[in-house]
Design an enzyme around this catalytic site. Structure first.
Site, PDB file in Angstrom:
ATOM      1  N   ASP A 212      52.999  35.494  43.039  1.00  0.00           N
ATOM      2  CA  ASP A 212      52.454  36.087  44.267  1.00  0.00           C
ATOM      3  C   ASP A 212      51.166  36.851  43.958  1.00  0.00           C
ATOM      4  O   ASP A 212      50.182  36.778  44.705  1.00  0.00           O
ATOM      5  CB  ASP A 212      53.499  36.987  44.958  1.00  0.00           C
ATOM      6  CG  ASP A 212      54.272  37.874  43.980  1.00  0.00           C
ATOM      7  OD1 ASP A 212      54.138  37.674  42.754  1.00  0.00           O
ATOM      8  OD2 ASP A 212      54.996  38.772  44.439  1.00  0.00           O
TER       9      ASP A 212
ATOM     10  N   LYS B  73      57.849  33.617  38.458  1.00  0.00           N
ATOM     11  CA  LYS B  73      58.450  34.627  39.342  1.00  0.00           C
ATOM     12  C   LYS B  73      59.679  35.174  38.622  1.00  0.00           C
ATOM     13  O   LYS B  73      60.765  35.284  39.189  1.00  0.00           O
ATOM     14  CB  LYS B  73      58.799  33.952  40.676  1.00  0.00           C
ATOM     15  CG  LYS B  73      59.182  34.889  41.777  1.00  0.00           C
ATOM     16  CD  LYS B  73      58.051  35.788  42.245  1.00  0.00           C
ATOM     17  CE  LYS B  73      58.599  36.851  43.179  1.00  0.00           C
ATOM     18  NZ  LYS B  73      57.690  37.983  43.353  1.00  0.00           N
TER      19      LYS B  73
ATOM     20  N   ASP C 191      52.046  23.354  42.338  1.00  0.00           N
ATOM     21  CA  ASP C 191      51.701  22.626  43.560  1.00  0.00           C
ATOM     22  C   ASP C 191      50.901  23.536  44.493  1.00  0.00           C
ATOM     23  O   ASP C 191      49.829  23.178  45.002  1.00  0.00           O
ATOM     24  CB  ASP C 191      53.026  22.190  44.229  1.00  0.00           C
ATOM     25  CG  ASP C 191      52.822  21.185  45.340  1.00  0.00           C
ATOM     26  OD1 ASP C 191      51.665  20.842  45.623  1.00  0.00           O
ATOM     27  OD2 ASP C 191      53.832  20.747  45.928  1.00  0.00           O
TER      28      ASP C 191
ATOM     29  N   TYR D 103      61.782  19.712  42.071  1.00  0.00           N
ATOM     30  CA  TYR D 103      61.420  18.360  42.509  1.00  0.00           C
ATOM     31  C   TYR D 103      62.330  17.272  41.944  1.00  0.00           C
ATOM     32  O   TYR D 103      62.048  16.092  42.100  1.00  0.00           O
ATOM     33  CB  TYR D 103      59.957  18.066  42.120  1.00  0.00           C
ATOM     34  CG  TYR D 103      58.970  18.945  42.857  1.00  0.00           C
ATOM     35  CD1 TYR D 103      58.933  20.318  42.619  1.00  0.00           C
ATOM     36  CD2 TYR D 103      58.084  18.411  43.780  1.00  0.00           C
ATOM     37  CE1 TYR D 103      58.046  21.132  43.292  1.00  0.00           C
ATOM     38  CE2 TYR D 103      57.186  19.227  44.451  1.00  0.00           C
ATOM     39  CZ  TYR D 103      57.169  20.583  44.205  1.00  0.00           C
ATOM     40  OH  TYR D 103      56.283  21.394  44.868  1.00  0.00           O
TER      41      TYR D 103
ATOM     42  N   ASP E 106      46.571  23.641  45.100  1.00  0.00           N
ATOM     43  CA  ASP E 106      45.949  23.429  46.411  1.00  0.00           C
ATOM     44  C   ASP E 106      45.088  24.616  46.816  1.00  0.00           C
ATOM     45  O   ASP E 106      44.030  24.445  47.431  1.00  0.00           O
ATOM     46  CB  ASP E 106      47.016  23.139  47.480  1.00  0.00           C
ATOM     47  CG  ASP E 106      47.269  21.642  47.616  1.00  0.00           C
ATOM     48  OD1 ASP E 106      46.897  20.893  46.683  1.00  0.00           O
ATOM     49  OD2 ASP E 106      47.817  21.201  48.643  1.00  0.00           O
TER      50      ASP E 106
END
Ligand code: ATP
Length: 357
Positions: A223, A190, A247, A139, A251
């Site tokens: 994941d 990850k 993020d 970001y 959500d």
């Protein structure tokens, strides 16, 4: 005399104005009843101001917040007259980056079992807090394009992870777990595929966990974490991850609660200032109708009071919101017939009764 706590109240646009007005009224009542030392300062930052003056907030607003405030109680931004959300970038992103609000905190707790979309899961299963690093990773707008607009176009976004940035969010997640009696911190990354940033997160996580021997430290690739949050949410207690994964997972967490009208969040620079906002936006489709659910704004106020170290007031709000949901004193989005005002009045009275003992 209570310590003074100065709060900028920024309702913003749309239903932000409606729900923050109710949250503000609750804060005023609680302050009166409990002598919390709250000083609420109203700010008209939002679309109207932007359209009138060309700026969503005064030029010295960030300096003023940094020097003179402990918290920001924020509603939502979004207005059809500003389709590119230029005022949103100026105000909200301005505060996030300008005040270095590096911890995004999202509690994920099912309050109304009927709303949880997971089969056979309820409040005991879905109760976690997600800490998302809020200022680094993909970001930061480090990157560029090459041969843009041609068939050979290439686009690059760099994921930036600093040791300082990773360590402070990981440490904060452990600190929070320790302070609130939570038992486990799960770091999600990850690192099996994203070597360098992932490697840094792994090393820092392993170092920091040594300082918290009473808190279990767990790791899941992101994941797998997404899968497990749906399959077995009871595995999670405190979760910490980078900006992008946070993020997405937060959500997913909001979906587990079952309603945007119940999701609260904080953007915090621990020890300095915090900005607290409901997860929902300005909801132009229902603005002005008096049906916006104020619960997320109340739970947001509770998070802010916790940050300001007035835990009993925060607990009273949460208990009152839970009671209102159990008594079906809720707005139409939760299947009730209440209005923003009637539900708010109920929560306010319940909260004051709790405080009065
Ligand atoms: P924005 O662009 O500002 O994010 P939006 O409408 O795209 O606005 P949200 O405001 O998050 O996104 O709303 C998504 C949906 O959820 C809308 O249909 C809205 O009416 C509903 N909603 C959001 N918040 C609430 C609330 N507090 N009470 C009732 N319904 C809500």
């Amino acid at each position: 005399m209570a310590e003074r706590r100065r709060i900028a109240v920024v309702p913003g646009d749309g239903i932000g104005k409606e729900v923050i007005a109710e949250g503000r009224a609750l804060l005023v009542e609680l302050d009166r009843a409990m002598s919390l030392g709250l000083e609420l300062v109203d700010k008209d930052w939002g679309a109207d101001r932007y359209l009138e003056t060309g700026r969503g907030m005064p030029e010295d607003a960030l300096d003023d917040l940094r020097d003179n405030y402990d918290a920001v109680y924020f509603g939502a931004l979004g207005d059809d007259r500003i389709p590119d959300m230029a005022h949103g970038r100026e105000i909200l992103l301005g505060m996030r980056f300008g005040l270095d609000l590096w911890a995004n905190v999202r509690p994920v707790k099912v309050l109304d079992p009927a709303l949880c979309p997971l089969k056979d899961k309820g409040p005991d299963d879905v109760d976690m807090v997600i800490f998302r690093e809020n200022t680094e990773d993909l970001y930061v707008a480090v990157g560029g394009t090459f041969k843009e607009g041609t068939p050979d176009e290439v686009a690059v976004d760099q994921s930036v992870n600093s040791r300082k940035g990773v360590e402070r969010i990981v440490r904060h997640a452990f600190d929070y777990a320790q302070k609130t009696g939570r038992k486990k911190v799960t770091m999600s990354d990850k690192s099996n595929a994203v070597r360098y940033g992932g490697g840094l997160w792994q090393r820092v996580f392993q170092e920091v966990q040594k300082d918290f021997p009473d808190i279990a430290a767990d790791h899941l690739f992101v994941d797998v974490a997404a899968m497990e949050m749906v399959r077995a949410p009871e595995r999670f207690d405190v979760v910490v991850c980078n900006n992008l994964f946070g993020d997405i997972l937060s959500d997913l967490g909001a979906a587990l609660i079952g309603s945007l009208g119940l999701a609260a969040s904080g953007n915090i620079h621990p020890g300095r200032i915090g900005l607290f906002e409901p997860v929902h936006g300005s909801a132009p489709d229902i603005a002005g109708q008096g049906v916006a659910n104020p619960m997320a704004a109340f739970l947001t106020a509770a998070m802010m009071l916790e940050f300001l170290e007035v835990q009993p007031a925060a607990d009273a709000i949460r208990q009152a919101v839970q009671g209102a949901i159990e008594q079906r004193q809720v707005t139409p989005d939760l299947g009730g017939q209440g209005t923003t005002q009637s539900v708010s009045a109920h929560v306010r009275e319940a909260c004051l009764a709790i405080v009065a003992g």
